[in-house]
Design a protein around this motif. Structure first.
Motif, mmCIF file in Angstrom:
data_model
loop_
_atom_site.group_PDB
_atom_site.id
_atom_site.type_symbol
_atom_site.label_atom_id
_atom_site.label_comp_id
_atom_site.label_asym_id
_atom_site.label_seq_id
_atom_site.Cartn_x
_atom_site.Cartn_y
_atom_site.Cartn_z
ATOM 1 N N TRP A 1 0.845 -1.208 0.000
ATOM 2 C CA TRP A 1 0.000 0.000 0.000
ATOM 3 C C TRP A 1 0.874 1.250 0.000
ATOM 4 N N TRP A 2 1.875 1.262 0.891
ATOM 5 C CA TRP A 2 2.765 2.422 0.973
ATOM 6 C C TRP A 2 3.593 2.573 -0.303
ATOM 7 N N ALA A 3 3.969 1.442 -0.908
ATOM 8 C CA ALA A 3 4.759 1.501 -2.139
ATOM 9 C C ALA A 3 3.947 2.098 -3.291
ATOM 10 N N GLU A 4 2.692 1.702 -3.408
ATOM 11 C CA GLU A 4 1.847 2.251 -4.470
ATOM 12 C C GLU A 4 1.459 3.701 -4.191
ATOM 13 N N GLU A 5 1.436 4.076 -2.912
ATOM 14 C CA GLU A 5 1.067 5.456 -2.574
ATOM 15 C C GLU A 5 2.112 6.449 -3.058
ATOM 16 N N ILE B 1 -10.976 1.014 -4.883
ATOM 17 C CA ILE B 1 -10.446 -0.176 -5.551
ATOM 18 C C ILE B 1 -8.982 0.068 -5.884
ATOM 19 N N GLY B 2 -8.110 -0.865 -5.503
ATOM 20 C CA GLY B 2 -6.697 -0.772 -5.806
ATOM 21 C C GLY B 2 -6.312 -1.701 -6.938
ATOM 22 N N PHE B 3 -5.097 -1.511 -7.449
ATOM 23 C CA PHE B 3 -4.614 -2.371 -8.526
ATOM 24 C C PHE B 3 -4.148 -3.723 -8.000
ATOM 25 N N SER B 4 -3.892 -3.811 -6.714
ATOM 26 C CA SER B 4 -3.490 -5.083 -6.109
ATOM 27 C C SER B 4 -4.310 -5.284 -4.841
ATOM 28 N N GLY C 1 -3.005 -3.086 -2.151
ATOM 29 C CA GLY C 1 -2.381 -1.876 -2.662
ATOM 30 C C GLY C 1 -3.140 -0.606 -2.335
ATOM 31 N N PHE C 2 -2.582 0.487 -2.740
ATOM 32 C CA PHE C 2 -3.180 1.811 -2.512
ATOM 33 C C PHE C 2 -4.576 1.865 -3.116
ATOM 34 N N ASN C 3 -5.551 2.336 -2.342
ATOM 35 C CA ASN C 3 -6.948 2.260 -2.780
ATOM 36 C C ASN C 3 -7.677 3.595 -2.750
ATOM 37 N N ALA C 4 -6.931 4.683 -2.839
ATOM 38 C CA ALA C 4 -7.573 6.015 -2.843
ATOM 39 C C ALA C 4 -7.296 6.707 -4.164
#
Length: 308
Positions: free
Chosen positions: A141-145, A241-244, A247-250
């Motif tokens: 999540w933090w990586a995608e953010e 909805i996130g890509f993983s 993953g990041f969902n905002a």
């Protein structure tokens, strides 16, 4: 042709009324905001939200902004000091937003370092931040953010970079023409390229944003009456909805940034037109007048920036 001319000037005239009505009746389009007319029934608040969505990308709003720009220009043609004041305020706004948003680049680097340490050295699956109430998310999540920080820099620093002269110009004839011709090119470019592209992007981005925030989905082709009917079933449905899986969902934040980016480009197009006009009228001695440029502290870097 005559009908188009009548339509244009009718909307110009009505824009004064529309602006006055919107400012004197904020509850009809802002009562959905907390602490504004919350005593109204929920149905009216839903209708106010739908009006806000409709008028946010409407012909009425376009002509209000266009008329405001024309009035500012008319006063500025009469009093150049007023126009210079508008340029300084708008460029100051772009510089302030950009200088603040640029710190997102540092946050992006620091967060990436933390992610590497937590994942590779401490072998942790989650990262928790906060004081008293911890905010815990998976490392993915933090990586995608990190994309959000990058988007902040791109969207909110674009006009700041323009003011600073940091954008690379693809030059075919600009460098070889006279000073006056350069300023005419700048004025024409701001009116025929920056503003129309910003308007088209806004029309797309505005409804692209709201289709991921509320249901039933509003459409750019819907008339106000149809949207009022949809308001009966209106409810918040914010995209999460996130890509993983973890993953990041905002991702709705990216759509908000798209609208902010477009608005800032349009505002700066007006500022750039006014600066170009004033520099064209006053001559080469006014080139860069009142321009608040950052000092890089390095002669080679300053030379490279001036070449751009």
């Amino acid at each position: 042709m005559l009908d188009a001319i009548v339509w244009f000037f009718t909307n110009i005239a009505m824009s004064f009324y529309n602006l006055f009505y919107a400012l004197t009746h904020p509850g009809q389009w802002l009562s959905w905001v907390p602490y504004i007319n919350q005593s109204l029934p929920e149905t009216e608040n839903k209708e106010a939200l739908m009006r806000f969505i409709y008028y946010g990308a409407s012909v009425e709003l376009f002509f209000v902004i266009l008329t405001t720009f024309l009035v500012v220009l008319a006063i500025g043609f009469w009093r150049n000091e007023f126009m210079w004041g508008c340029v300084r305020v708008l460029e100051g706004f772009a510089n302030t937003v950009g200088r603040i948003a640029a710190w997102a680049g540092l946050l992006m680097v620091l967060q990436q370092i933390v992610i590497i340490f937590m994942q590779r050295i401490f072998a942790q699956a989650e990262i928790s931040m906060g004081f008293g109430m911890a905010f815990s998310k998976d490392i993915s999540w933090w990586a995608e953010e990190l994309k959000l920080y990058n988007a902040l820099v791109v969207a909110l620093c674009v006009t700041y970079t323009f003011v600073q002269g940091g954008h690379v110009r693809v030059d075919l004839v600009y460098a070889k023409v006279s000073y006056s011709a350069k300023k005419v090119i700048d004025m024409v470019g701001s009116l025929l390229f920056m503003m129309p592209v910003a308007v088209l992007t806004w029309l797309y981005g505005w409804f692209f944003l709201w289709r991921h925030l509320v249901v039933p989905n509003p459409s750019a082709s819907d008339a106000l009456d149809k949207l009022m009917l949809k308001a009966r079933a209106l409810r918040w449905n914010i995209e999460t909805i996130g890509f993983s899986p973890n993953g990041f969902n905002a991702y709705f934040l990216f759509k908000i940034l798209l609208c902010l980016f477009t608005a800032m480009v349009f505002i700066h197009a007006m500022s750039f037109f006014m600066r170009s006009y004033l520099e064209w009228k006053e001559g080469p001695e006014s080139d860069g007048k009142y321009l608040d440029k950052d000092l890089l502290g390095d002669e080679d870097a300053e030379l490279a920036a001036n070449i751009h």
